[in-house]
Design a protein around this motif. Structure first.
Motif, PDB file in Angstrom:
ATOM      1  N   GLY A   1       4.675   9.589  19.220  1.00  0.00           N
ATOM      2  CA  GLY A   1       3.837   8.445  19.601  1.00  0.00           C
ATOM      3  C   GLY A   1       2.622   8.356  18.699  1.00  0.00           C
ATOM      4  N   LEU A   2       2.077   7.166  18.586  1.00  0.00           N
ATOM      5  CA  LEU A   2       0.895   6.962  17.755  1.00  0.00           C
ATOM      6  C   LEU A   2      -0.305   6.777  18.687  1.00  0.00           C
ATOM      7  N   LEU A   3      -1.373   7.540  18.422  1.00  0.00           N
ATOM      8  CA  LEU A   3      -2.586   7.477  19.243  1.00  0.00           C
ATOM      9  C   LEU A   3      -3.630   6.626  18.521  1.00  0.00           C
TER      10      LEU A   3
ATOM     11  N   ILE B   1       9.334   9.902   5.486  1.00  0.00           N
ATOM     12  CA  ILE B   1      10.171   8.904   4.828  1.00  0.00           C
ATOM     13  C   ILE B   1      10.190   7.628   5.664  1.00  0.00           C
ATOM     14  N   LYS B   2       9.783   6.518   5.053  1.00  0.00           N
ATOM     15  CA  LYS B   2       9.843   5.211   5.712  1.00  0.00           C
ATOM     16  C   LYS B   2      10.989   4.447   5.068  1.00  0.00           C
ATOM     17  N   PRO B   3      12.176   4.528   5.658  1.00  0.00           N
ATOM     18  CA  PRO B   3      13.376   3.995   5.001  1.00  0.00           C
ATOM     19  C   PRO B   3      13.250   2.543   4.571  1.00  0.00           C
TER      20      PRO B   3
ATOM     21  N   LEU C   1      -1.742  15.045  12.461  1.00  0.00           N
ATOM     22  CA  LEU C   1      -2.956  14.366  12.011  1.00  0.00           C
ATOM     23  C   LEU C   1      -2.607  13.655  10.710  1.00  0.00           C
ATOM     24  N   ASP C   2      -2.916  12.356  10.631  1.00  0.00           N
ATOM     25  CA  ASP C   2      -2.547  11.588   9.435  1.00  0.00           C
ATOM     26  C   ASP C   2      -3.795  10.991   8.800  1.00  0.00           C
ATOM     27  N   ALA C   3      -4.155  11.524   7.611  1.00  0.00           N
ATOM     28  CA  ALA C   3      -5.378  11.082   6.929  1.00  0.00           C
ATOM     29  C   ALA C   3      -5.128   9.919   5.964  1.00  0.00           C
TER      30      ALA C   3
ATOM     31  N   SER D   1      10.267   7.790   9.656  1.00  0.00           N
ATOM     32  CA  SER D   1       9.104   7.126  10.228  1.00  0.00           C
ATOM     33  C   SER D   1       9.146   5.609  10.087  1.00  0.00           C
ATOM     34  N   SER D   2       8.474   4.977  11.017  1.00  0.00           N
ATOM     35  CA  SER D   2       8.344   3.525  11.031  1.00  0.00           C
ATOM     36  C   SER D   2       7.345   3.059   9.980  1.00  0.00           C
ATOM     37  N   ALA D   3       7.510   1.837   9.511  1.00  0.00           N
ATOM     38  CA  ALA D   3       6.470   1.171   8.741  1.00  0.00           C
ATOM     39  C   ALA D   3       6.048  -0.072   9.533  1.00  0.00           C
ATOM     40  N   LEU D   4       6.087   0.051  10.874  1.00  0.00           N
ATOM     41  CA  LEU D   4       5.769  -1.071  11.760  1.00  0.00           C
ATOM     42  C   LEU D   4       6.647  -2.283  11.474  1.00  0.00           C
ATOM     43  N   GLU D   5       7.916  -2.029  11.164  1.00  0.00           N
ATOM     44  CA  GLU D   5       8.872  -3.109  10.955  1.00  0.00           C
ATOM     45  C   GLU D   5       9.312  -3.645  12.326  1.00  0.00           C
TER      46      GLU D   5
ATOM     47  N   ALA E   1       0.829  -1.213   0.000  1.00  0.00           N
ATOM     48  CA  ALA E   1       0.000   0.000   0.000  1.00  0.00           C
ATOM     49  C   ALA E   1       0.864   1.264   0.000  1.00  0.00           C
ATOM     50  N   PHE E   2       2.140   1.106   0.337  1.00  0.00           N
ATOM     51  CA  PHE E   2       3.063   2.237   0.330  1.00  0.00           C
ATOM     52  C   PHE E   2       4.105   2.087  -0.766  1.00  0.00           C
ATOM     53  N   GLY E   3       3.699   1.462  -1.858  1.00  0.00           N
ATOM     54  CA  GLY E   3       4.521   1.472  -3.064  1.00  0.00           C
ATOM     55  C   GLY E   3       5.603   0.416  -3.154  1.00  0.00           C
TER      56      GLY E   3
HETATM   57  O1  LIG Z   1       4.753   8.000  11.296  1.00  0.00           O
HETATM   58  C1  LIG Z   1       4.469   7.665  12.447  1.00  0.00           C
HETATM   59  O2  LIG Z   1       4.567   8.465  13.389  1.00  0.00           O
HETATM   60  C2  LIG Z   1       3.983   6.307  12.780  1.00  0.00           C
HETATM   61  C3  LIG Z   1       3.914   5.372  11.653  1.00  0.00           C
HETATM   62  C4  LIG Z   1       2.700   5.472  10.802  1.00  0.00           C
HETATM   63  O3  LIG Z   1       1.838   6.304  10.985  1.00  0.00           O
HETATM   64  C5  LIG Z   1       2.579   4.494   9.752  1.00  0.00           C
HETATM   65  C6  LIG Z   1       2.957   3.191  10.042  1.00  0.00           C
HETATM   66  C7  LIG Z   1       2.837   2.200   9.099  1.00  0.00           C
HETATM   67  C8  LIG Z   1       2.353   2.509   7.854  1.00  0.00           C
HETATM   68  C9  LIG Z   1       1.983   3.808   7.556  1.00  0.00           C
HETATM   69  C10 LIG Z   1       2.100   4.823   8.481  1.00  0.00           C
HETATM   70  C11 LIG Z   1       1.780   6.238   8.067  1.00  0.00           C
HETATM   71  O4  LIG Z   1       2.475   7.175   8.429  1.00  0.00           O
HETATM   72  O5  LIG Z   1       0.850   6.427   7.312  1.00  0.00           O
END
Ligand SMILES: O=C(O)CCC(=O)c1ccccc1C(=O)O
Ligand SMILES: [Mg+2]
Length: 339
Positions: free
Chosen positions: A113-115, A254-256, A168-170, A279-283, A52-54
Motif C-alpha cells: 500500500g502507498l501511504l 520494475i514498472k512494466p 521508504l521511497d526517496a 510496481s504500478s506507475a498509477l496506470e 520523469a521515469f524515462g
Molecule cells: O511502488 C509502489 O509501491 C507504488 C507506486 C509508486 O511509488 C510510484 C508510482 C508512480 C510513479 C512512481 C512511483 C515510484 O515508485 O517512485
C-alpha cells in the motif's frame, strides 16, 4: 494476421494529489488501445507514459498512435522504436491479448500500500488489510529532520501486534549525508525490532540518490544492512541489464507499463525474478491487468506488488475479456458525455 487499432486518450484526476520528491502530481494521462483482428478477436492495452521515469511523453505517444496506419501487423508493433517504451508496452499488450488471455488470480498476491507523504502519515487510521504485505512512505518531500521525526512518531503509534514491512521511497531526493542518516536509523530500528521479536521491518530504502549516482548507490548498499532498491536508475530494460552486469544484487523496482514490449519483458525479467519488485506507475485498469498477468507469469513471490495505489487512483479489477471490453465501452461513453 492484421488488426484495426483504436485509441482513446484519457485524463483522470487523482482522488487526492500525490506528493513525491518530484512535486505534487494531480492528473494521470494515458491512452487505452483496442485492436480488432481480421477474425473479430479483440485485445486491449494501455499506453501510460511517465517522462520523469524515462519514457516518452503523452504528446509523443498520442502523435505516434495518430500516425499509425488503419491496419497494423505484428511487424508494425515490433518496429516501434525503443524511444517509445510505453507505446511498445500498450500496443504489444493489446496484440498479445488477441491470441493469449490468461485467467488472473489477483487474490493470490500480496500488495504494497502507498501511504501519504509528510504529516498526513500520522492520520492514516490503521494498516490491517489482509492482502497487504507492505506499506510504502514517500520521503524527501519535507526537510529531512522533520521527516525523521514524523516517521518515528508514526512507528511509535503502530499496534505492536500487527506485522508490517515498510518501504521508504526517496525518488532520488536524498544526498549522501541524509541517505546515510536514514540508513543508520533503519539499521538501528531493524535490529531493535528483531531483538524485540516484533514482525516489523524496514524492507528497503528505494532510490535514495539521483539515478545516475551509481557509485554512491552501490556504496550505500555495501555499507548498510537495510537493502537499497533501485527504481529511477533502472528506467529501461537496457538500464536493468546494465546494473545487473555491474553486479547489483539488491531489489529493483520494475514498472512494466514504462518498460517496453511484452515479449521482451517476458524474456528479460525471468532472469532476475528474485530481485524484482513489480510496481504500478498509477496506470488505469487495463495497464494494471497487464502488470498482474506479468506477475503471474513470472511467479513473483518475494516482494509484495506495488499496486496498492487505490487511495490515489482506484481502478476496477478486470479479469475476463468481456470485462475489459465493457471497461473500454464505458470509458468511451464517459468521454462522449464530457466533451
Ligand atoms: O511502488 C509502489 O509501491 C507504488 C507506486 C509508486 O511509488 C510510484 C508510482 C508512480 C510513479 C512512481 C512511483 C515510484 O515508485 O517512485
Ligand atoms: Mg520509486
Amino acid at each position: 494476421m492484421y488488426a484495426y487499432p483504436r485509441f482513446f486518450l484519457y485524463q483522470e484526476p487523482f482522488r487526492q494529489p500525490l506528493k513525491t520528491h518530484h512535486g505534487t502530481w494531480r492528473i494521470r494521462e494515458g491512452i487505452y488501445v483496442r485492436l480488432e483482428s481480421e477474425s473479430g478477436e479483440v485485445g486491449f492495452g494501455e499506453i501510460a507514459p511517465l517522462p520523469a521515469f524515462g519514457s516518452e511523453s503523452i504528446g509523443t505517444a498520442w502523435t505516434f498512435c495518430a500516425t499509425l496506419p488503419n491496419t497494423i501487423i505484428a511487424e508494425t508493433i515490433a518496429a516501434i522504436p525503443d524511444t517509445l517504451p510505453a507505446c511498445q508496452f500498450g500496443l504489444s499488450q493489446a496484440w498479445t491479448q488477441l491470441t493469449e488471455f490468461p485467467h488472473l488470480q489477483p487474490e493470490t498476491f500480496l500488495y504494497c500500500g502507498l501511504l501519504p507523504a509528510g504529516r498526513d502519515l500520522l492520520t492514516v487510521p490503521q494498516l490491517a488489510k489482509p492482502s497487504y504485505g507492505a506499506w510504502k512512505w514517500k520521503i524527501a518531500v519535507l526537510p529531512h529532520a522533520r521527516e525523521l521525526e514524523i516517521f518515528q512518531a508514526w512507528l511509535g503509534s503502530l499496534n505492536p501486534e500487527t506485522p508490517v514491512k515498510i518501504r521508504l521511497d526517496a525518488n532520488g531526493g536524498l544526498n549522501l549525508r541524509t541517505a546515510r542518516a536514514w540508513l543508520t536509523l533503519c539499521d538501528r530500528l531493524n535490529s531493535q525490532f528483531q531483538q524485540e521479536q516484533r514482525y516489523i521491518a524496514i524492507e528497503f530504502l528505494e532510490q535514495p540518490l539521483p539515478p545516475q549516482d551509481w557509485v554512491n548507490l552501490q556504496a550505500l548498499s555495501n555499507d548498510f544492512q537495510t537493502p537499497i532498491a533501485l527504481d529511477e536508475t533502472v528506467d529501461s530494460l537496457t538500464a536493468l541489464e546494465n546494473v545487473m552486469g555491474l553486479g547489483w544484487r539488491g531489489p529493483v523496482v520494475i514498472k512494466p507499463v514504462l518498460m517496453g514490449a511484452w515479449s521482451r519483458l517476458n524474456t528479460v525479467l525471468p532472469q532476475y525474478r528474485s530481485q524484482i519488485v513489480l510496481s504500478s506507475a498509477l496506470e488505469g485498469a487495463i495497464g494494471r491487468w497487464g502488470i498482474l498477468a506479468l506477475a503471474q507469469e513470472l511467479n513473483l513471490t518475494r516482494y509484495a506488488l506495488g499496486l496498492g495505489v487505490d487511495p490515489w487512483r482506484p481502478v476496477p479489477v478486470l479479469n475476463t475479456k468481456a470485462e475489459l471490453a465493457d471497461f473500454w465501452k464505458l470509458a468511451i461513453q464517459v468521454f462522449r458525455h464530457t466533451s
